[in-house]
Scaffold this active site. Sequence first.
Site, PDB file in Angstrom:
ATOM      1  N   CYS A 182       0.817  -1.217   0.000  1.00  0.00           N
ATOM      2  CA  CYS A 182       0.000   0.000   0.000  1.00  0.00           C
ATOM      3  C   CYS A 182       0.849   1.264   0.000  1.00  0.00           C
ATOM      4  O   CYS A 182       0.316   2.371  -0.084  1.00  0.00           O
ATOM      5  CB  CYS A 182      -0.972  -0.010   1.166  1.00  0.00           C
ATOM      6  SG  CYS A 182      -2.145  -1.369   1.055  1.00  0.00           S
ATOM      7  N   CYS A 197     -13.715  -0.003   7.141  1.00  0.00           N
ATOM      8  CA  CYS A 197     -12.663  -0.572   6.295  1.00  0.00           C
ATOM      9  C   CYS A 197     -12.429   0.346   5.099  1.00  0.00           C
ATOM     10  O   CYS A 197     -13.349   1.013   4.633  1.00  0.00           O
ATOM     11  CB  CYS A 197     -13.075  -1.939   5.766  1.00  0.00           C
ATOM     12  SG  CYS A 197     -13.417  -3.157   7.044  1.00  0.00           S
ATOM     13  N   SER A 198     -11.203   0.347   4.580  1.00  0.00           N
ATOM     14  CA  SER A 198     -10.918   1.148   3.395  1.00  0.00           C
ATOM     15  C   SER A 198     -11.788   0.647   2.255  1.00  0.00           C
ATOM     16  O   SER A 198     -12.071  -0.537   2.136  1.00  0.00           O
ATOM     17  CB  SER A 198      -9.443   1.080   3.025  1.00  0.00           C
ATOM     18  OG  SER A 198      -8.996  -0.253   2.967  1.00  0.00           O
ATOM     19  N   HIS A 217      -9.514   3.649  -1.484  1.00  0.00           N
ATOM     20  CA  HIS A 217      -8.127   3.185  -1.422  1.00  0.00           C
ATOM     21  C   HIS A 217      -7.763   2.356  -2.646  1.00  0.00           C
ATOM     22  O   HIS A 217      -7.626   1.140  -2.569  1.00  0.00           O
ATOM     23  CB  HIS A 217      -7.956   2.377  -0.125  1.00  0.00           C
ATOM     24  CG  HIS A 217      -6.555   1.894   0.123  1.00  0.00           C
ATOM     25  ND1 HIS A 217      -5.438   2.532  -0.356  1.00  0.00           N
ATOM     26  CD2 HIS A 217      -6.099   0.820   0.832  1.00  0.00           C
ATOM     27  CE1 HIS A 217      -4.354   1.865   0.039  1.00  0.00           C
ATOM     28  NE2 HIS A 217      -4.733   0.824   0.747  1.00  0.00           N
TER      29      HIS A 217
END
Lengths: 141, 400
Positions: free
Chosen positions: B83, B218-219, B348
Amino acid sequence: MSDYEIMASPIPPQIPLVEYLALEPEPHLVAHECTACGARFFDRRNACAACFAAEFRDVDVATTGELRSFTIVSFAAPGVPVPFVAALVDCDGTSVRGNLVNTEPDPDHVTLGMKVKLATFPIGTDSAGTEAIGYGFEPAA
Amino acid sequence: MASDDIWILGITMTKFGKHPEKDTVDLAAEAAMGALADADVNMGDMGVLAAGNLMSAAAGIGQQLQKQIGQTGIPVYNVANACATGATALRTAIMAVKAGECDMGLAVGVEKLAGAGLLAGGSKKDDADTWSPRGRFGAVAPLDGRVGTDTMPGVFAQIGMEYGHRYGGATFDLFARISEKNHAHSTLNPLAAYTKKMSVDEIMGDLMIAYPNTRPMCSANCDGAAAAVVVSGERLATLSGEQRRRAVKVSASVLTTDPWQESCQVLPDVNTLTRNAARQAYEQAGVGPEDLDLVELHDCFATAELVHYDNLMLCPEGGAVDFFESGATWRDGSTPVNVSGGLESKGHPIAATGIANIWEICHHLRGEAGDRQIEGAKVGLAHVIGLGSACGVHILEKAA
């Protein structure tokens, strides 16, 4: 299997789920410990990640510990039964990963800092009749 | 502007969300052309291209992108760093300019992730017919779910819960309120994947993924790209007044990995490397956490945001819960965190994230952030972490 074989081996042969689980004499985990700095690893390393020394010895990990962190997994990859409690257990200074078992998987029954102990259980038997033994941690009464 | 400084000359991000009609090359091209236009330069000015696309890391997104927008023969670095891929691409371009190999470079990050579910965990292989030990643990069966969890929501849930064990106060409700903040912030960001305000009850009552992380904590997997043009201070001095006015100084660019810690083999340690990166970045930039007007940090899960308040030293050690409770991290607080909506609401798209968060900071430092402008912003910090682990921290400052 003949009657004779059944009588000769009343307990099916067993294999641990992971190599670092020893089933004899009592179930316990075994770590590779760096002889120079004492860092412990459950898988094989070429050199110590902490101090780069390259000698290790096998050591037994304490079978009791304290729950340092957990999550209750409700959503997982296909084929992984949910819910279950994934936990990080501090076994007398060695951090161990394992599920919390023999307790309800909900926040009312799982608390940070709770005392736990190693538990083993069968996870299945293969076509040759060998039983695989997994491990987890259960609340220490 | 000192000649050895590095500056962001142009930067952009695409709308994050679902782009079914565009592939990764289309999205990367859109971001790259946007950054070049924002910088008022073209591909002919670029001396290096660093490009990241994690999910197809072997495809050579950099060269594919060149064919789409300009093949000039410059070196391409295709990077993959979990990430932290976007931040790594940016830092690669910065290093090339800093090394004097060129005076201008382009960094791009792109990902197509809309509709993706869990990105880790499980096993494609069924249990074997007979047990035979495999892999580094000599396992006779898949371990995900049998020995802890490999899923990201579960791993980061444990990271947040561990912080709670150490310092107390990290309740389900607290994590939900962190998520409430980011969802509220996203309502002002037209480029966010989700722009819906959510109440704490809605967040806590949503689908539980890995306690205490429910789905909105959560992303958000989505599509998107971001790109930046970096330039040396020496070259910038030759450019137009408008280019110099809008340029943003890169006061610190740091990348770290996780040093050994006792428990890191069983639960990734995202703390030490972030703390190390922050410390180095503050030192490089000559600023402290108290100087930051806004922070974009890696809230891949609500449980992660909490620990990074502490890791980035926005609060005293062990004080993240009190820091959040004080309201400091809301957009009207003393240290606004994730005014973009963060990964939980802005989204994301992995490799884009580490450049998009820098775009957000630049947007405010340039005074161009519209409705969500943090007034008078002069200094900002952008943080990403990729599990495994890699941590990128950039500190950016408004042109004097």
